[in-house]
Design an enzyme around this catalytic site. Sequence first.
Site, PDB file in Angstrom:
ATOM      1  N   HIS A 312       1.048  -1.181  -0.115  1.00  0.00           N
ATOM      2  CA  HIS A 312      -0.128  -0.156   0.006  1.00  0.00           C
ATOM      3  C   HIS A 312       0.950   1.206  -0.090  1.00  0.00           C
ATOM      4  O   HIS A 312       1.838   1.239   0.587  1.00  0.00           O
ATOM      5  CB  HIS A 312      -1.003   0.114   1.220  1.00  0.00           C
ATOM      6  CG  HIS A 312      -1.981   0.950   1.244  1.00  0.00           C
ATOM      7  ND1 HIS A 312      -2.129   2.199   1.428  1.00  0.00           N
ATOM      8  CD2 HIS A 312      -3.383   0.685   0.602  1.00  0.00           C
ATOM      9  CE1 HIS A 312      -3.120   2.935   0.970  1.00  0.00           C
ATOM     10  NE2 HIS A 312      -4.005   2.013   0.712  1.00  0.00           N
ATOM     11  N   ASP A 369      -7.825  -5.144   0.199  1.00  0.00           N
ATOM     12  CA  ASP A 369      -8.407  -6.280  -1.098  1.00  0.00           C
ATOM     13  C   ASP A 369      -8.068  -7.535  -1.092  1.00  0.00           C
ATOM     14  O   ASP A 369      -8.600  -8.226  -1.624  1.00  0.00           O
ATOM     15  CB  ASP A 369      -7.928  -5.511  -2.331  1.00  0.00           C
ATOM     16  CG  ASP A 369      -8.661  -4.294  -2.902  1.00  0.00           C
ATOM     17  OD1 ASP A 369      -9.754  -4.043  -2.138  1.00  0.00           O
ATOM     18  OD2 ASP A 369      -7.697  -3.420  -3.192  1.00  0.00           O
TER      19      ASP A 369
HETATM   20  N1  CMC Z   1       4.072  -7.847  -5.166  1.00  0.00           N
HETATM   21  C1  CMC Z   1       5.423  -7.461  -5.109  1.00  0.00           C
HETATM   22  N2  CMC Z   1       6.353  -6.423  -4.923  1.00  0.00           N
HETATM   23  C2  CMC Z   1       5.625  -5.457  -4.348  1.00  0.00           C
HETATM   24  C3  CMC Z   1       4.458  -5.200  -4.363  1.00  0.00           C
HETATM   25  C4  CMC Z   1       3.450  -6.445  -4.534  1.00  0.00           C
HETATM   26  N3  CMC Z   1       2.254  -6.269  -4.575  1.00  0.00           N
HETATM   27  N4  CMC Z   1       3.770  -3.815  -3.848  1.00  0.00           N
HETATM   28  C5  CMC Z   1       5.140  -3.283  -3.836  1.00  0.00           C
HETATM   29  N5  CMC Z   1       6.066  -4.139  -4.298  1.00  0.00           N
HETATM   30  C6  CMC Z   1       7.503  -3.601  -4.436  1.00  0.00           C
HETATM   31  C7  CMC Z   1       7.960  -2.811  -5.537  1.00  0.00           C
HETATM   32  O1  CMC Z   1       8.368  -3.997  -6.576  1.00  0.00           O
HETATM   33  C8  CMC Z   1       9.058  -2.090  -5.161  1.00  0.00           C
HETATM   34  O2  CMC Z   1      10.146  -2.922  -4.987  1.00  0.00           O
HETATM   35  P1  CMC Z   1      11.597  -2.519  -5.275  1.00  0.00           P
HETATM   36  O3  CMC Z   1      11.891  -1.335  -4.152  1.00  0.00           O
HETATM   37  O4  CMC Z   1      12.668  -3.473  -5.309  1.00  0.00           O
HETATM   38  O5  CMC Z   1      11.685  -1.557  -6.508  1.00  0.00           O
HETATM   39  C9  CMC Z   1       8.573  -1.848  -3.519  1.00  0.00           C
HETATM   40  O6  CMC Z   1       7.733  -2.948  -3.115  1.00  0.00           O
HETATM   41  C10 CMC Z   1       7.653  -0.425  -3.713  1.00  0.00           C
HETATM   42  O7  CMC Z   1       6.681  -0.601  -4.159  1.00  0.00           O
HETATM   43  P2  CMC Z   1       6.076   0.747  -4.738  1.00  0.00           P
HETATM   44  O8  CMC Z   1       5.411   0.138  -6.254  1.00  0.00           O
HETATM   45  O9  CMC Z   1       7.044   1.881  -5.236  1.00  0.00           O
HETATM   46  O10 CMC Z   1       5.049   1.202  -4.055  1.00  0.00           O
HETATM   47  P3  CMC Z   1       3.771   2.030  -4.332  1.00  0.00           P
HETATM   48  O11 CMC Z   1       3.382   2.852  -2.961  1.00  0.00           O
HETATM   49  O12 CMC Z   1       4.168   3.122  -5.277  1.00  0.00           O
HETATM   50  O13 CMC Z   1       2.723   1.373  -4.715  1.00  0.00           O
HETATM   51  C11 CMC Z   1       0.870  -0.226  -4.753  1.00  0.00           C
HETATM   52  C12 CMC Z   1       1.609   0.646  -3.850  1.00  0.00           C
HETATM   53  C13 CMC Z   1      -0.432  -0.524  -3.729  1.00  0.00           C
HETATM   54  C14 CMC Z   1       0.291   0.280  -5.917  1.00  0.00           C
HETATM   55  C15 CMC Z   1       1.772  -1.563  -4.811  1.00  0.00           C
HETATM   56  O14 CMC Z   1       2.171  -2.129  -3.473  1.00  0.00           O
HETATM   57  C16 CMC Z   1       0.849  -2.689  -5.583  1.00  0.00           C
HETATM   58  O15 CMC Z   1       1.187  -2.691  -6.788  1.00  0.00           O
HETATM   59  N6  CMC Z   1       0.177  -3.498  -5.120  1.00  0.00           N
HETATM   60  C17 CMC Z   1      -0.444  -4.528  -5.598  1.00  0.00           C
HETATM   61  C18 CMC Z   1      -1.909  -4.007  -6.196  1.00  0.00           C
HETATM   62  C19 CMC Z   1      -2.742  -3.646  -4.991  1.00  0.00           C
HETATM   63  O16 CMC Z   1      -3.115  -4.785  -4.201  1.00  0.00           O
HETATM   64  N7  CMC Z   1      -3.622  -2.661  -4.893  1.00  0.00           N
HETATM   65  C20 CMC Z   1      -4.714  -2.336  -3.801  1.00  0.00           C
HETATM   66  C21 CMC Z   1      -4.061  -1.213  -3.036  1.00  0.00           C
HETATM   67  S1  CMC Z   1      -5.178  -1.089  -1.531  1.00  0.00           S
HETATM   68  C22 CMC Z   1      -6.750  -0.430  -2.159  1.00  0.00           C
HETATM   69  C23 CMC Z   1      -6.746   0.930  -2.564  1.00  0.00           C
HETATM   70  O17 CMC Z   1      -6.618   1.781  -1.599  1.00  0.00           O
HETATM   71  O18 CMC Z   1      -6.706   1.082  -3.861  1.00  0.00           O
END
Ligand code: CMC
Length: 436
Positions: A312, A369
């Site tokens: 998240h 989720d």
């Molecule tokens: N699985 C594997 N790796 C992950 C995941 C995941 N679900 N989420 C983040 N990471 C890794 C990402 O690859 C990155 O690694 P590195 O530092 O080595 O490059 C690190 O963790 C930080 O991730 P980020 O993408 O920079 O984090 P963010 O804050 O931009 O993204 C997120 C947040 C929710 C988009 C992301 O965690 C994600 O894609 N999760 C899966 C989709 C999901 O479940 N979304 C629902 C969110 S809750 C409902 C809502 O409020 O919308």
Amino acid sequence: MKLEKYYVPEKAELKLDGKVYELPVMVGEEGEKAIDISRLRSMTGCITLDYGYMNTGSCASAITYLDGDKGILSYRGYSIEDLAEKCTFVEVAYLLVHGALPTETELKGFSGMLNKYSLLHEDMVHFFDRFPPGSPPMSILSSMVNALAVFYPDMISNPIENIDKMSARLISKVRTIAAFSYKKAMGQPLVYPRHDYSYCANFLNMMFHSSVDPYEVNPIVVDALNKLLILHGDHEQNCSTSTVRLVGSAHVNLYASISAGISALWGPLHGGANQAVIEMLERIHLEGGNYRKYIEKAKDANDPFRLVGFGHRVYKNHDPRARIIKKACDDVLQALKIEDPLLDLAKEIEEVALTDSYFVERRLYPNVDFYSGIIYKAIGIPTDMFTVMFALGRLPGWIAHWKEMWDDDNWKIGRPRQIYVGPVARPFVPMEERSL
Ligand code: CMC
């Protein structure tokens, strides 16, 4: 919104081009600090660059507080745990939109309006026939909500005076639109809203009743649905809420702003994740349950796969909503005597991921989720409607933010800047001189 009292004597200093600039500092009610850069460009000629707005506050808001490090979430000062346990969704919707929990009389009045506005204009009902079979319900929902502006234009010119009626109309009609889109997709006759049912019971009846197979309202299911909608009620400046505010900041009407929010919510990185989680769990289950392969894929920097339902932007600790939903999931499946292998699979994945250094170091925990889809599945909601359910829950939050923005004397049209990195000025090339 008067913000003077939040400014503290301390100033932030910025050194640039040999000069020192002082920037005001604010401290919010829960101690969160911000550097006010609203005069930065006029003082220094510089803008800030912040991809994904990771460090950017777009407004001050009195609706929702969340502390991602401590795993705290509250609406209007009330903890999400209390609200989910002690309230109905209608009470929480009232709280979000109006700022206070309703008295008995206020709740009666609000519920009365939800009943009064639950029907759709019959001309709108025909719209459903024109969407091709298999149309994504989120696409139908955002189109229909946008269309509400033309069917109910009466209150648009004076939105704040009419916000009570407009919000009741939206909260009620979105439920009817969602249920009608399902009935149309199933090829079944529509079931119209009833005045003698509560908000959630009414929705379930519109979804699942048929003349040949009457629906019996199950209080366990009603309770679970109330909980799920409450937990999704608001989440401060997330992607869809920021969209509602940005679109609304151009003074577009409430219906169009909410329709834009629905579109933003559709994305699999946002609300669409609840559908993606079930699809992922089903795929792993069909392949024999080898979830470790998927955990390894998620960890592989060269593989775009992500463990959906994990991580998240704000929570770097347990998502408090996920905790409540996980417990509700156990309760509902037990009460309905459903054994779903996907729940066992989800629990195993959670257990392994929470001790795996990749997830631990990045502070990736199950989000709202991860378990919600298992409950929706248990109560009969089809997978492609999971994100519609999220929208139903998030609606009061979107309305509250739109209203807060309209009321705010600090309001400005949303218009970020950019750093231009394209070609510098160059002479125009006539067609005959252009090469491939
Ligand atoms: N699985 C594997 N790796 C992950 C995941 C995941 N679900 N989420 C983040 N990471 C890794 C990402 O690859 C990155 O690694 P590195 O530092 O080595 O490059 C690190 O963790 C930080 O991730 P980020 O993408 O920079 O984090 P963010 O804050 O931009 O993204 C997120 C947040 C929710 C988009 C992301 O965690 C994600 O894609 N999760 C899966 C989709 C999901 O479940 N979304 C629902 C969110 S809750 C409902 C809502 O409020 O919308």
